[in-house]
Every structure is written in structure tokens, then in C-alpha cells.
Design a protein around this motif. Structure first.
Motif, PDB file in Angstrom:
ATOM      1  N   LYS A  56       0.846  -1.201   0.000  1.00  0.00           N
ATOM      2  CA  LYS A  56       0.000   0.000   0.000  1.00  0.00           C
ATOM      3  C   LYS A  56       0.875   1.242   0.000  1.00  0.00           C
ATOM      4  O   LYS A  56       2.024   1.213   0.444  1.00  0.00           O
ATOM      5  CB  LYS A  56      -0.873   0.043   1.261  1.00  0.00           C
ATOM      6  CG  LYS A  56      -1.858  -1.076   1.370  1.00  0.00           C
ATOM      7  CD  LYS A  56      -2.685  -0.929   2.627  1.00  0.00           C
ATOM      8  CE  LYS A  56      -3.683  -2.076   2.699  1.00  0.00           C
ATOM      9  NZ  LYS A  56      -4.603  -1.899   3.818  1.00  0.00           N
ATOM     10  N   ILE A  57       0.317   2.332  -0.488  1.00  0.00           N
ATOM     11  CA  ILE A  57       0.924   3.640  -0.267  1.00  0.00           C
ATOM     12  C   ILE A  57       0.651   3.958   1.200  1.00  0.00           C
ATOM     13  O   ILE A  57      -0.480   3.820   1.670  1.00  0.00           O
ATOM     14  CB  ILE A  57       0.287   4.726  -1.169  1.00  0.00           C
ATOM     15  CG1 ILE A  57       0.454   4.385  -2.652  1.00  0.00           C
ATOM     16  CG2 ILE A  57       0.843   6.104  -0.838  1.00  0.00           C
ATOM     17  CD1 ILE A  57       1.875   4.412  -3.165  1.00  0.00           C
ATOM     18  N   VAL A  58       1.675   4.359   1.935  1.00  0.00           N
ATOM     19  CA  VAL A  58       1.509   4.610   3.374  1.00  0.00           C
ATOM     20  C   VAL A  58       2.048   5.992   3.728  1.00  0.00           C
ATOM     21  O   VAL A  58       3.148   6.365   3.331  1.00  0.00           O
ATOM     22  CB  VAL A  58       2.239   3.542   4.225  1.00  0.00           C
ATOM     23  CG1 VAL A  58       2.099   3.843   5.719  1.00  0.00           C
ATOM     24  CG2 VAL A  58       1.717   2.146   3.919  1.00  0.00           C
ATOM     25  N   GLY A  86      -9.071   2.633  -0.751  1.00  0.00           N
ATOM     26  CA  GLY A  86      -9.357   1.525  -1.656  1.00  0.00           C
ATOM     27  C   GLY A  86      -8.822   1.719  -3.061  1.00  0.00           C
ATOM     28  O   GLY A  86      -9.111   0.928  -3.955  1.00  0.00           O
ATOM     29  N   SER A  87      -8.019   2.746  -3.242  1.00  0.00           N
ATOM     30  CA  SER A  87      -7.522   3.072  -4.585  1.00  0.00           C
ATOM     31  C   SER A  87      -6.431   2.117  -5.056  1.00  0.00           C
ATOM     32  O   SER A  87      -5.676   1.573  -4.258  1.00  0.00           O
ATOM     33  CB  SER A  87      -6.953   4.497  -4.603  1.00  0.00           C
ATOM     34  OG  SER A  87      -7.962   5.424  -4.290  1.00  0.00           O
ATOM     35  N   VAL A  88      -6.366   1.963  -6.375  1.00  0.00           N
ATOM     36  CA  VAL A  88      -5.286   1.195  -6.987  1.00  0.00           C
ATOM     37  C   VAL A  88      -4.318   2.196  -7.608  1.00  0.00           C
ATOM     38  O   VAL A  88      -4.691   2.977  -8.472  1.00  0.00           O
ATOM     39  CB  VAL A  88      -5.833   0.222  -8.055  1.00  0.00           C
ATOM     40  CG1 VAL A  88      -4.694  -0.519  -8.735  1.00  0.00           C
ATOM     41  CG2 VAL A  88      -6.819  -0.752  -7.421  1.00  0.00           C
ATOM     42  N   PHE A  89      -3.090   2.162  -7.123  1.00  0.00           N
ATOM     43  CA  PHE A  89      -2.049   3.080  -7.586  1.00  0.00           C
ATOM     44  C   PHE A  89      -1.125   2.356  -8.563  1.00  0.00           C
ATOM     45  O   PHE A  89      -1.256   1.151  -8.785  1.00  0.00           O
ATOM     46  CB  PHE A  89      -1.239   3.600  -6.390  1.00  0.00           C
ATOM     47  CG  PHE A  89      -2.054   4.414  -5.422  1.00  0.00           C
ATOM     48  CD1 PHE A  89      -2.233   5.771  -5.602  1.00  0.00           C
ATOM     49  CD2 PHE A  89      -2.643   3.817  -4.312  1.00  0.00           C
ATOM     50  CE1 PHE A  89      -2.974   6.530  -4.708  1.00  0.00           C
ATOM     51  CE2 PHE A  89      -3.387   4.555  -3.410  1.00  0.00           C
ATOM     52  CZ  PHE A  89      -3.557   5.915  -3.612  1.00  0.00           C
ATOM     53  N   SER A  96      -2.892   3.725   3.214  1.00  0.00           N
ATOM     54  CA  SER A  96      -3.094   3.659   4.649  1.00  0.00           C
ATOM     55  C   SER A  96      -2.258   4.728   5.335  1.00  0.00           C
ATOM     56  O   SER A  96      -1.352   5.311   4.731  1.00  0.00           O
ATOM     57  CB  SER A  96      -2.708   2.274   5.188  1.00  0.00           C
ATOM     58  OG  SER A  96      -3.179   2.135   6.517  1.00  0.00           O
ATOM     59  N   ILE A  97      -2.590   4.960   6.573  1.00  0.00           N
ATOM     60  CA  ILE A  97      -1.825   5.887   7.403  1.00  0.00           C
ATOM     61  C   ILE A  97      -1.315   5.084   8.590  1.00  0.00           C
ATOM     62  O   ILE A  97      -2.054   4.317   9.201  1.00  0.00           O
ATOM     63  CB  ILE A  97      -2.679   7.077   7.875  1.00  0.00           C
ATOM     64  CG1 ILE A  97      -3.242   7.845   6.676  1.00  0.00           C
ATOM     65  CG2 ILE A  97      -1.862   8.003   8.781  1.00  0.00           C
ATOM     66  CD1 ILE A  97      -4.248   8.937   7.031  1.00  0.00           C
ATOM     67  N   TYR A  98      -0.041   5.258   8.883  1.00  0.00           N
ATOM     68  CA  TYR A  98       0.594   4.629  10.044  1.00  0.00           C
ATOM     69  C   TYR A  98       0.908   5.766  11.007  1.00  0.00           C
ATOM     70  O   TYR A  98       1.915   6.454  10.864  1.00  0.00           O
ATOM     71  CB  TYR A  98       1.852   3.893   9.589  1.00  0.00           C
ATOM     72  CG  TYR A  98       2.532   3.035  10.626  1.00  0.00           C
ATOM     73  CD1 TYR A  98       2.095   1.734  10.870  1.00  0.00           C
ATOM     74  CD2 TYR A  98       3.630   3.491  11.334  1.00  0.00           C
ATOM     75  CE1 TYR A  98       2.743   0.926  11.794  1.00  0.00           C
ATOM     76  CE2 TYR A  98       4.283   2.692  12.254  1.00  0.00           C
ATOM     77  CZ  TYR A  98       3.826   1.411  12.485  1.00  0.00           C
ATOM     78  OH  TYR A  98       4.471   0.600  13.399  1.00  0.00           O
TER      79      TYR A  98
END
Length: 172
Positions: A56-58, A86-89, A96-98
Motif C-alpha cells: 500500500k501507499i503509506v 481503496g484506490s489502486v495506484f 493507509s496511514i501509520y
């Protein structure tokens, strides 16, 4: 005269220390480097690794419940999370965010999570500025963040507001 000399020497030492720290503050954290692993407990006490979000992009978001600018940007982060989770990059599936809190009091930390409805991953060692993750990422002020791609590679640093939105939009 002796007092003036002493003060001058102290100012020089402080300035050189600041310069050397700022000069080294991003070593290893440059764009295109792999983000260092973080493993910290969530509010339930379960250890959550940053690497568990691989693919995921985080957004690694350093914040605290006592930080007014951090809290001010939470509604915007919530909106971005809702829009992009829910996006596809290009090289990632989802966003997500951490959230790494620099709080020292668990109750204040968890109350802020509830109040601002932060539905993404939240972790903290509750060590305030002595947080191992804050030291690892050379965090000197908050809010501070890094954006990483699906492989854990740093693609942006310290983006907020429109800049963060644009960076995410360009990753499609």
C-alpha cells in the motif's frame, strides 16, 4: 568581558551542534531510500510493524494529542484516508496511514484517536520525544510525515494539505 566570551563560545557550540544535526537529519531518509522499519504497540498493546502495510501507499504520520497543528490536520487526513484507502495506484493497492504518536499518556492518546475518529493504524511507545521511532526518523517537530510506496520506498517527505493530496493523486 569573561561573561561575553563564555556566552559567545556557548552560542557557537549550540550553533555548530544545530548545523551538524540539521545536516545529518535526513541521512538514510532521502527520497528513494527504503523507510526504516518501525514496530510499535497499538492502543490494544498489539505490536504493529510498518512493513505489515507493504503493498500500500503509506503515510507515516508523526503526531501527538497535545499538538494543536497535528489535531488541526486530522479531519483532512481522515478525508484523504477515506478517499484513497481503496484506490489502486501505479505500484500499490490501497492507501493507509501509520500514525506514530509522540504522546506519553495513553489515555490522552486514545481519547484523541476516538475524538477524531482515526480509523487507521495508530501506534506509540508512549515515550514522548524519547520515542525510538522519532529518533530513527530524526523527528524534530510535529506534525511530520513521510509518504512511502508499496515497496516501502520513501517517495515524499513532510507534505501537508493540498501538497499531500496532489502527491497521492499523481500516483495513479
Amino acid at each position: 568581558m569573561k561573561l561575553i566570551s563564555t556566552i559567545s563560545i556557548m552560542l557557537c557550540l549550540v550553533s555548530s551542534q544545530s548545523l551538524s544535526q540539521s545536516g545529518n537529519s535526513n541521512i538514510g531518509l532521502e527520497i528513494s531510500n527504503k523507510a526504516p522499519e518501525i514496530k510499535l504497540p497499538n492502543p490494544d498493546g498489539d505490536t504493529i510493524a510498518l512493513s505489515s502495510l507493504k503493498g500500500k501507499i503509506v503515510l507515516i504520520d508523526f503526531w501527538a494529542s497535545w499538538c494543536a497543528p497535528c489535531l488541526k490536520e486530522q479531519p483532512e487526513l481522515k478525508s484523504l484516508y477515506k478517499k484513497f484507502k481503496g484506490s489502486v495506484f501505479k505500484n500499490a493497492n490501497g492507501f493507509s496511514i501509520y500514525g506514530v504518536s509522540l504522546d506519553s499518556k495513553k489515555e490522552e492518546w486514545t481519547n484523541a484517536i476516538k475524538k477524531f475518529k482515526m480509523d487507521w493504524t495508530q501506534v506509540s511507545d508512549l515515550k514522548f520525544w524519547n520515542s525510538g521511532a522519532a529518533h530513527l526518523y530524526n523527528v524534530g517537530e510535529i506534525p511530520y510525515n513521510l509518504l512511502i510506496d508499496g515497496n516501502g520506498i520513501i517517495i515524499a517527505r513532510n507534505l501537508h494539505g493540498k501538497d499531500l493530496y496532489q502527491a497521492l493523486s499523481q500516483l495513479f
